[in-house]
Design a protein around this motif. Sequence first.
Motif, PDB file in Angstrom:
ATOM      1  N   ALA A  42       0.716  -0.740   0.196  1.00 31.44           N
ATOM      2  CA  ALA A  42      -0.304   0.067  -0.341  1.00 31.44           C
ATOM      3  C   ALA A  42       0.912   1.527   0.621  1.00 31.44           C
ATOM      4  O   ALA A  42       1.820   1.059   0.635  1.00 31.44           O
ATOM      5  CB  ALA A  42      -0.707   0.544   1.444  1.00 31.44           C
ATOM      6  N   VAL A  43       0.436   2.337  -1.028  1.00 23.06           N
ATOM      7  CA  VAL A  43       1.776   3.579  -0.709  1.00 23.06           C
ATOM      8  C   VAL A  43       0.475   4.610  -0.286  1.00 23.06           C
ATOM      9  O   VAL A  43      -0.584   5.193  -1.847  1.00 23.06           O
ATOM     10  CB  VAL A  43       1.656   4.087  -2.339  1.00 23.06           C
ATOM     11  N   THR A  44       0.527   5.563   0.437  1.00 25.85           N
ATOM     12  CA  THR A  44      -0.705   6.484   1.128  1.00 25.85           C
ATOM     13  C   THR A  44      -0.884   7.380   0.219  1.00 25.85           C
ATOM     14  O   THR A  44      -0.067   7.647  -0.488  1.00 25.85           O
ATOM     15  CB  THR A  44       0.271   6.822   2.368  1.00 25.85           C
ATOM     16  N   GLY A  45      -2.340   8.106  -0.339  1.00 26.45           N
ATOM     17  CA  GLY A  45      -2.320   8.563  -1.380  1.00 26.45           C
ATOM     18  C   GLY A  45      -2.837   8.365  -2.576  1.00 26.45           C
ATOM     19  O   GLY A  45      -2.690   9.131  -3.485  1.00 26.45           O
ATOM     20  N   VAL A  46      -1.484   6.706  -2.895  1.00 22.14           N
ATOM     21  CA  VAL A  46      -2.144   6.408  -4.362  1.00 22.14           C
ATOM     22  C   VAL A  46      -2.347   5.442  -4.448  1.00 22.14           C
ATOM     23  O   VAL A  46      -3.992   5.136  -5.231  1.00 22.14           O
ATOM     24  CB  VAL A  46      -0.407   6.271  -4.402  1.00 22.14           C
ATOM     25  N   GLY A  47      -2.691   4.420  -3.758  1.00 25.75           N
ATOM     26  CA  GLY A  47      -3.541   3.198  -3.479  1.00 25.75           C
ATOM     27  C   GLY A  47      -2.364   2.006  -3.375  1.00 25.75           C
ATOM     28  O   GLY A  47      -1.380   1.681  -2.512  1.00 25.75           O
ATOM     29  N   GLU A  48      -2.254   0.659  -4.109  1.00 30.19           N
ATOM     30  CA  GLU A  48      -1.811  -0.101  -4.191  1.00 30.19           C
ATOM     31  C   GLU A  48      -1.400  -0.998  -4.990  1.00 30.19           C
ATOM     32  O   GLU A  48      -1.437  -1.041  -5.870  1.00 30.19           O
ATOM     33  CB  GLU A  48      -2.594  -2.023  -3.207  1.00 30.19           C
ATOM     34  N   ILE A  49       0.201  -1.304  -5.047  1.00 22.27           N
ATOM     35  CA  ILE A  49       0.906  -1.672  -6.141  1.00 22.27           C
ATOM     36  C   ILE A  49       1.195  -3.601  -5.907  1.00 22.27           C
ATOM     37  O   ILE A  49       1.846  -3.773  -4.205  1.00 22.27           O
ATOM     38  CB  ILE A  49       2.334  -0.625  -6.648  1.00 22.27           C
ATOM     39  N   THR A  50       1.008  -4.450  -6.843  1.00 22.32           N
ATOM     40  CA  THR A  50       1.804  -5.899  -6.517  1.00 22.32           C
ATOM     41  C   THR A  50       2.354  -5.621  -7.619  1.00 22.32           C
ATOM     42  O   THR A  50       2.922  -4.628  -9.081  1.00 22.32           O
ATOM     43  CB  THR A  50       0.422  -6.228  -7.712  1.00 22.32           C
ATOM     44  N   PHE A  51       3.566  -6.254  -7.878  1.00 19.42           N
ATOM     45  CA  PHE A  51       4.947  -5.765  -8.464  1.00 19.42           C
ATOM     46  C   PHE A  51       6.120  -7.048  -8.537  1.00 19.42           C
ATOM     47  O   PHE A  51       6.102  -7.858  -7.117  1.00 19.42           O
ATOM     48  CB  PHE A  51       5.733  -5.239  -8.358  1.00 19.42           C
ATOM     49  N   VAL A  52       6.889  -7.209  -9.020  1.00 15.61           N
ATOM     50  CA  VAL A  52       7.881  -7.993  -9.397  1.00 15.61           C
ATOM     51  C   VAL A  52       9.010  -7.974  -9.923  1.00 15.61           C
ATOM     52  O   VAL A  52       8.240  -7.280 -11.366  1.00 15.61           O
ATOM     53  CB  VAL A  52       7.146 -10.565  -9.138  1.00 15.61           C
ATOM     54  N   TYR A  53      10.187  -8.410  -9.850  1.00 13.81           N
ATOM     55  CA  TYR A  53      11.234  -8.106 -11.094  1.00 13.81           C
ATOM     56  C   TYR A  53      10.910  -9.720 -11.638  1.00 13.81           C
ATOM     57  O   TYR A  53      11.072 -10.324 -11.279  1.00 13.81           O
ATOM     58  CB  TYR A  53      12.375  -7.572 -10.298  1.00 13.81           C
ATOM     59  N   ALA A  54      11.658  -9.214 -12.751  1.00 14.78           N
ATOM     60  CA  ALA A  54      11.893 -10.762 -13.699  1.00 14.78           C
ATOM     61  C   ALA A  54      12.962 -10.425 -14.962  1.00 14.78           C
ATOM     62  O   ALA A  54      13.381  -9.210 -14.676  1.00 14.78           O
ATOM     63  CB  ALA A  54      10.380 -11.162 -14.580  1.00 14.78           C
ATOM     64  N   ARG A  55      13.014 -11.605 -15.681  1.00 15.85           N
ATOM     65  CA  ARG A  55      14.144 -10.720 -16.630  1.00 15.85           C
ATOM     66  C   ARG A  55      13.867 -11.382 -17.848  1.00 15.85           C
ATOM     67  O   ARG A  55      13.441 -12.958 -18.022  1.00 15.85           O
ATOM     68  CB  ARG A  55      15.633 -11.532 -16.332  1.00 15.85           C
ATOM     69  N   ASP A  56      14.195 -10.591 -19.011  1.00 14.20           N
ATOM     70  CA  ASP A  56      13.858 -10.798 -20.687  1.00 14.20           C
ATOM     71  C   ASP A  56      14.821 -12.359 -20.323  1.00 14.20           C
ATOM     72  O   ASP A  56      15.752 -12.936 -19.391  1.00 14.20           O
ATOM     73  CB  ASP A  56      14.120 -10.616 -21.503  1.00 14.20           C
ATOM     74  N   PRO A  57      15.396 -12.958 -21.612  1.00 15.57           N
ATOM     75  CA  PRO A  57      15.955 -14.591 -22.379  1.00 15.57           C
ATOM     76  C   PRO A  57      17.062 -14.385 -21.870  1.00 15.57           C
ATOM     77  O   PRO A  57      17.858 -14.808 -22.151  1.00 15.57           O
ATOM     78  CB  PRO A  57      15.248 -14.708 -23.249  1.00 15.57           C
ATOM     79  N   ASP A  58      17.793 -12.521 -22.196  1.00 12.78           N
ATOM     80  CA  ASP A  58      19.421 -12.353 -22.500  1.00 12.78           C
ATOM     81  C   ASP A  58      20.055 -11.596 -20.542  1.00 12.78           C
ATOM     82  O   ASP A  58      20.594 -11.369 -20.993  1.00 12.78           O
ATOM     83  CB  ASP A  58      19.487 -10.881 -22.810  1.00 12.78           C
ATOM     84  N   GLY A  59      18.380 -12.208 -19.988  1.00 13.32           N
ATOM     85  CA  GLY A  59      18.629 -10.944 -18.477  1.00 13.32           C
ATOM     86  C   GLY A  59      18.317  -9.727 -18.040  1.00 13.32           C
ATOM     87  O   GLY A  59      19.360  -9.719 -16.431  1.00 13.32           O
ATOM     88  N   ASN A  60      18.327  -9.518 -18.962  1.00 11.16           N
ATOM     89  CA  ASN A  60      17.672  -8.058 -18.341  1.00 11.16           C
ATOM     90  C   ASN A  60      16.666  -7.980 -17.341  1.00 11.16           C
ATOM     91  O   ASN A  60      15.546  -8.537 -18.182  1.00 11.16           O
ATOM     92  CB  ASN A  60      17.362  -6.821 -19.913  1.00 11.16           C
ATOM     93  N   LEU A  61      16.779  -7.241 -17.002  1.00  9.63           N
ATOM     94  CA  LEU A  61      15.766  -6.830 -15.761  1.00  9.63           C
ATOM     95  C   LEU A  61      14.100  -5.910 -16.419  1.00  9.63           C
ATOM     96  O   LEU A  61      14.193  -4.775 -16.739  1.00  9.63           O
ATOM     97  CB  LEU A  61      16.237  -6.256 -14.412  1.00  9.63           C
ATOM     98  N   ILE A  62      13.087  -6.472 -15.631  1.00  7.91           N
ATOM     99  CA  ILE A  62      11.926  -5.926 -16.143  1.00  7.91           C
ATOM    100  C   ILE A  62      10.455  -6.197 -14.525  1.00  7.91           C
ATOM    101  O   ILE A  62      10.374  -6.831 -14.495  1.00  7.91           O
ATOM    102  CB  ILE A  62      10.953  -7.020 -17.597  1.00  7.91           C
ATOM    103  N   GLU A  63      10.525  -5.022 -14.587  1.00  8.99           N
ATOM    104  CA  GLU A  63       9.403  -4.550 -13.547  1.00  8.99           C
ATOM    105  C   GLU A  63       8.335  -5.430 -14.623  1.00  8.99           C
ATOM    106  O   GLU A  63       7.801  -4.538 -15.457  1.00  8.99           O
ATOM    107  CB  GLU A  63       9.381  -3.874 -12.898  1.00  8.99           C
TER     108      GLU A  63
END
Length: 149
Positions: free
Chosen positions: A121-142
């Motif tokens: 929960a982020v006050t005044g904004v709402g709730e974020i659901t997130f995860v970091y992942a990687r593409d096949p080359d290993g680059n980070l994606i949120e």
Amino acid sequence: MKYVHTNIISKDWRKLADFYINVFACEIVPPERNQAGEWLSRGTGVPNASLEGAHLRLPGYGDNGPTLEIYQYGDTEDLAPIDPNTRGFGHIAFEVDDVEQVLTHLEAHGGRKNGEVTKKAVTGVGEITFVYARDPDGNLIELQHWDRV
């Protein structure tokens, strides 16, 4: 002034472009690039530079939005995958309707998760659901989804 594109260098630009097309509904913006010459070497600072690749239209911005530029140099150097807390460019982010569903789709196309799906929960904004992942080359994606207040 406006933001134009982000570049990713790959050992196999077509494979990486297919990943972003299949997982994030990006579209190739013609023409495909196949460039070489003294002008490219001068501009990039890479001796005898040659590259090929394409720009991918990112979802959500229409025909004039920023692109993801995926290139492969004739002599592409390897780089160990970075951690999320490594200095410099860290990750790209996509807002999605369902983080778990997109993560499953990402993994089915050669990507992998890097963290655990998390809610905050982020006050005044709402709730974020997130995860970091990687593409096949290993680059980070949120992957993120907001339930805004």
